[in-house]
Design a protein around this motif. Structure first.
Motif, PDB file in Angstrom:
ATOM      1  N   UNK A  34       0.801  -1.223   0.000  1.00  0.00           N
ATOM      2  CA  UNK A  34       0.000   0.000   0.000  1.00  0.00           C
ATOM      3  C   UNK A  34       0.832   1.270   0.000  1.00  0.00           C
ATOM      4  N   UNK A  35       2.166   1.142   0.145  1.00  0.00           N
ATOM      5  CA  UNK A  35       3.033   2.323   0.046  1.00  0.00           C
ATOM      6  C   UNK A  35       3.881   2.306  -1.219  1.00  0.00           C
ATOM      7  N   UNK A  36       3.716   1.269  -2.047  1.00  0.00           N
ATOM      8  CA  UNK A  36       4.589   1.110  -3.214  1.00  0.00           C
ATOM      9  C   UNK A  36       4.426   2.262  -4.204  1.00  0.00           C
ATOM     10  N   UNK A  37       5.572   2.856  -4.576  1.00  0.00           N
ATOM     11  CA  UNK A  37       5.645   3.897  -5.612  1.00  0.00           C
ATOM     12  C   UNK A  37       4.826   5.151  -5.310  1.00  0.00           C
ATOM     13  N   UNK A  38       4.539   5.424  -4.046  1.00  0.00           N
ATOM     14  CA  UNK A  38       3.810   6.648  -3.708  1.00  0.00           C
ATOM     15  C   UNK A  38       4.611   7.885  -4.088  1.00  0.00           C
ATOM     16  N   UNK A  39       5.925   7.821  -3.898  1.00  0.00           N
ATOM     17  CA  UNK A  39       6.789   8.957  -4.209  1.00  0.00           C
ATOM     18  C   UNK A  39       7.867   8.560  -5.225  1.00  0.00           C
ATOM     19  N   UNK A  40       7.522   7.664  -6.137  1.00  0.00           N
ATOM     20  CA  UNK A  40       8.464   7.257  -7.175  1.00  0.00           C
ATOM     21  C   UNK A  40       9.325   6.095  -6.721  1.00  0.00           C
ATOM     22  N   UNK A  41      10.050   5.534  -7.652  1.00  0.00           N
ATOM     23  CA  UNK A  41      10.830   4.328  -7.400  1.00  0.00           C
ATOM     24  C   UNK A  41      11.948   4.557  -6.387  1.00  0.00           C
ATOM     25  N   UNK A  42      12.583   5.738  -6.416  1.00  0.00           N
ATOM     26  CA  UNK A  42      13.725   5.963  -5.546  1.00  0.00           C
ATOM     27  C   UNK A  42      13.338   5.969  -4.077  1.00  0.00           C
ATOM     28  N   UNK A  43      12.050   6.277  -3.788  1.00  0.00           N
ATOM     29  CA  UNK A  43      11.627   6.312  -2.396  1.00  0.00           C
ATOM     30  C   UNK A  43      10.679   5.162  -2.069  1.00  0.00           C
ATOM     31  N   UNK A  44      10.650   4.135  -2.918  1.00  0.00           N
ATOM     32  CA  UNK A  44       9.875   2.932  -2.645  1.00  0.00           C
ATOM     33  C   UNK A  44      10.547   2.165  -1.506  1.00  0.00           C
ATOM     34  N   UNK A  45       9.756   1.647  -0.566  1.00  0.00           N
ATOM     35  CA  UNK A  45      10.323   0.998   0.616  1.00  0.00           C
ATOM     36  C   UNK A  45      11.244  -0.165   0.257  1.00  0.00           C
ATOM     37  N   UNK A  46      10.859  -0.950  -0.777  1.00  0.00           N
ATOM     38  CA  UNK A  46      11.727  -2.080  -1.172  1.00  0.00           C
ATOM     39  C   UNK A  46      13.046  -1.576  -1.734  1.00  0.00           C
ATOM     40  N   UNK A  47      13.000  -0.502  -2.530  1.00  0.00           N
ATOM     41  CA  UNK A  47      14.231   0.054  -3.073  1.00  0.00           C
ATOM     42  C   UNK A  47      15.123   0.598  -1.958  1.00  0.00           C
ATOM     43  N   UNK A  48      14.521   1.307  -1.003  1.00  0.00           N
ATOM     44  CA  UNK A  48      15.288   1.834   0.125  1.00  0.00           C
ATOM     45  C   UNK A  48      15.926   0.704   0.916  1.00  0.00           C
ATOM     46  N   UNK A  49      15.203  -0.417   1.053  1.00  0.00           N
ATOM     47  CA  UNK A  49      15.730  -1.554   1.795  1.00  0.00           C
ATOM     48  C   UNK A  49      16.880  -2.203   1.035  1.00  0.00           C
ATOM     49  N   UNK A  50      16.737  -2.333  -0.287  1.00  0.00           N
ATOM     50  CA  UNK A  50      17.793  -2.946  -1.099  1.00  0.00           C
ATOM     51  C   UNK A  50      19.071  -2.108  -1.068  1.00  0.00           C
ATOM     52  N   UNK A  51      18.924  -0.790  -0.936  1.00  0.00           N
ATOM     53  CA  UNK A  51      20.107   0.091  -0.908  1.00  0.00           C
ATOM     54  C   UNK A  51      20.660   0.280   0.492  1.00  0.00           C
ATOM     55  N   UNK A  52      20.078  -0.370   1.477  1.00  0.00           N
ATOM     56  CA  UNK A  52      20.575  -0.249   2.833  1.00  0.00           C
ATOM     57  C   UNK A  52      20.187   1.048   3.516  1.00  0.00           C
ATOM     58  N   UNK A  53      19.215   1.772   2.957  1.00  0.00           N
ATOM     59  CA  UNK A  53      18.814   3.045   3.552  1.00  0.00           C
ATOM     60  C   UNK A  53      17.806   2.829   4.672  1.00  0.00           C
ATOM     61  N   UNK A  54      17.022   1.740   4.611  1.00  0.00           N
ATOM     62  CA  UNK A  54      16.230   1.314   5.760  1.00  0.00           C
ATOM     63  C   UNK A  54      16.517  -0.165   5.986  1.00  0.00           C
ATOM     64  N   UNK A  55      16.318  -0.618   7.231  1.00  0.00           N
ATOM     65  CA  UNK A  55      16.578  -2.011   7.551  1.00  0.00           C
ATOM     66  C   UNK A  55      15.326  -2.862   7.393  1.00  0.00           C
ATOM     67  N   UNK A  56      15.412  -4.087   7.850  1.00  0.00           N
ATOM     68  CA  UNK A  56      14.271  -4.996   7.779  1.00  0.00           C
ATOM     69  C   UNK A  56      13.160  -4.514   8.710  1.00  0.00           C
ATOM     70  N   UNK A  57      11.940  -4.611   8.229  1.00  0.00           N
ATOM     71  CA  UNK A  57      10.791  -4.242   9.053  1.00  0.00           C
ATOM     72  C   UNK A  57      10.594  -5.334  10.107  1.00  0.00           C
ATOM     73  N   UNK A  58      10.717  -4.947  11.373  1.00  0.00           N
ATOM     74  CA  UNK A  58      10.559  -5.906  12.475  1.00  0.00           C
ATOM     75  C   UNK A  58       9.147  -5.768  13.038  1.00  0.00           C
TER      76      UNK A  58
END
Length: 428
Positions: A27-51
């Motif tokens: 439900x948050x996918x691509x809200x602000x474009x690909x660069x700020x997609x949660x999966x992309x941020x996670x793949x780049x190490x900008x956010x960690x795993x959702x606990x």
């Protein structure tokens, strides 16, 4: 990580941890474009795993969400607000409330300051210390205190090398200290290796996602040359030309890690560079193309072929041909035109087997829409988004045969029966 986002979730039904996390990403996918997609941020190490910790009480599900963030304060606040957008988990209503954002660095500094006060009190009983020396030592402890010696080679490293699924490999101790200063705790150094790459690095790269981050000079090229040929490196990041990793600012580090290049592609570029050949776009090997898209092959316009019973009538101009399982399907001209128009719109079009459009929806709603459609009704989906593992699994469940998207995301497995193309494949 620099911050921890803390939130509570309440669901009006009995669901599991996987359902809630899927709802957050979907439900948050691509809200602000690909660069700020949660999966992309996670793949780049900008956010960690959702606990997430969940408990069930009666007919409801309650949970505690923790999201580690290495973004700045503003971007972290935006991610926190995105979490509160989740309104449903499966068929049940849901509410997410962010109640705290913890500054991890501030907590660490607070402990250091308290300890420094205690040390000063102890020293004052014995002698009057040089205050400037105390302040210098406290300041240096913030930068150096977390550097550890890792492996039999005693390589300089951050404290989270073992804990993290991803490591950043740099050249020396000063690089490790600089990345720690900006919150990158999963970093390890070659310690100026020339020639033999430490066995510890080779072993780590086999089990973790490995990013090589080196200086923007010829020395960095030489280290990369040996590292890429010896260890299982996934991506390459470079400091700006003429700069060293140890002198980069936080923004420069973020920019370098956002512009990652796949290791195989960079090795091919590096071979030309070191051999004095001009660089040119890297053409993927057939086996690499198959690894990325084993079930969908875009071909150049070919001489007219006999029509399959289910294929649309041939257009005057030859269009891309796709191998879908055992079918050979020619994309209609109008579909190709729609693909060209979709780029940048964040929209999706669902087609039936006769290439009639069934529905046009925003990409952020595509999971909810597809979940409600009966299996076999949708033949192909064209959308301005990313092919994710979740999208592939859902398409397989709904018997969708073809996905055409802007680009591929991180895919762990390929379900049978679903072929994949990107916009660039169709354009070629």
């Amino acid at each position: 990580m620099k911050y921890l986002i803390k939130a509570k979730v309440e669901v009006e039904g009995l669901v599991n941890r996987h359902d809630i996390i899927g709802a957050i990403f979907g439900q948050t996918e691509n809200l602000f474009g690909e660069e700020f997609d949660l999966r992309e941020l996670q793949e780049r190490g900008r956010i960690g795993r959702v606990q997430l910790e969940v408990r069930h009480q009666g007919t409801k599900t309650y949970g505690e969400i923790t999201v580690p963030s290495n973004l700045d304060r503003v971007e972290t606040a935006l991610v926190a607000a995105m979490l509160e957008l989740v309104e449903k988990v499966g068929p049940y209503k849901a509410r997410v409330h962010v109640y705290d954002i913890i500054d991890v660095r501030a907590e660490k500094i607070k402990k250091i300051v308290e300890r420094a006060k205690e040390i000063l009190r102890i020293w004052s009983l014995e002698k009057t210390p040089d205050l400037r020396e105390v302040l210098r030592e406290i300041s240096e402890s913030v930068k150096r205190g977390e550097v550890i010696s890792y492996g039999p080679e005693k390589l300089p490293a951050g404290p989270d090398v073992d804990k993290s699924d991803e490591i950043i490999i740099v050249e020396g101790r000063a690089d490790v200290i600089n990345l720690l200063r900006y919150g990158y705790r999963n970093v390890i150094a070659l310690e100026g290796a020339r020639g033999k790459i430490p066995d510890t690095i080779i072993k780590l790269a086999k089990t973790k996602k490995a990013i090589a981050f080196v200086d923007g000079d010829h020395g960095g090229d030489l280290i990369l040359w040996e590292l890429l040929r010896t260890a299982d490196i996934d991506y390459v990041a470079r400091a700006p030309p003429g700069k060293e990793v140890e002198e980069l600012t936080g923004k420069e580090i973020v920019r370098a890690l956002r512009n990652l290049v796949p290791a195989r592609e960079y090795l091919a570029i590096l071979e030309r560079k070191l051999k004095g050949k001009p660089e040119k776009p890297v053409e993927a090997k057939p086996e690499e193309r198959e690894a990325k898209q084993p079930e969908a092959v875009a071909e150049k316009p070919a001489p007219p072929q006999p029509q399959q019973p289910s294929a649309p009538a041939a257009a005057p101009k030859a269009e891309p041909v796709v191998q879908v399982e055992v079918e050979r399907v020619e994309l209609p001209a109008n579909v190709v035109e729609e693909i060209k128009k979709l780029s940048g719109t964040l929209e999706a079009i669902l087609y039936d087997r006769e290439w009639r459009p069934l529905e046009k929806v925003p990409v952020r709603d595509i999971y909810n829409v597809l979940e409600k459609i009966e299996p076999g009704k949708v033949y192909a989906i064209v959308y301005d988004g990313i092919v994710t593992q979740r999208m592939l699994d859902l398409a397989s469940e709904k018997q969708v045969k073809l996905l055409i998207a802007n680009r591929l995301g991180s895919i762990e497995r390929r379900p049978p029966g679903v072929s994949v193309l990107t916009f660039s494949d169709v354009a070629s």
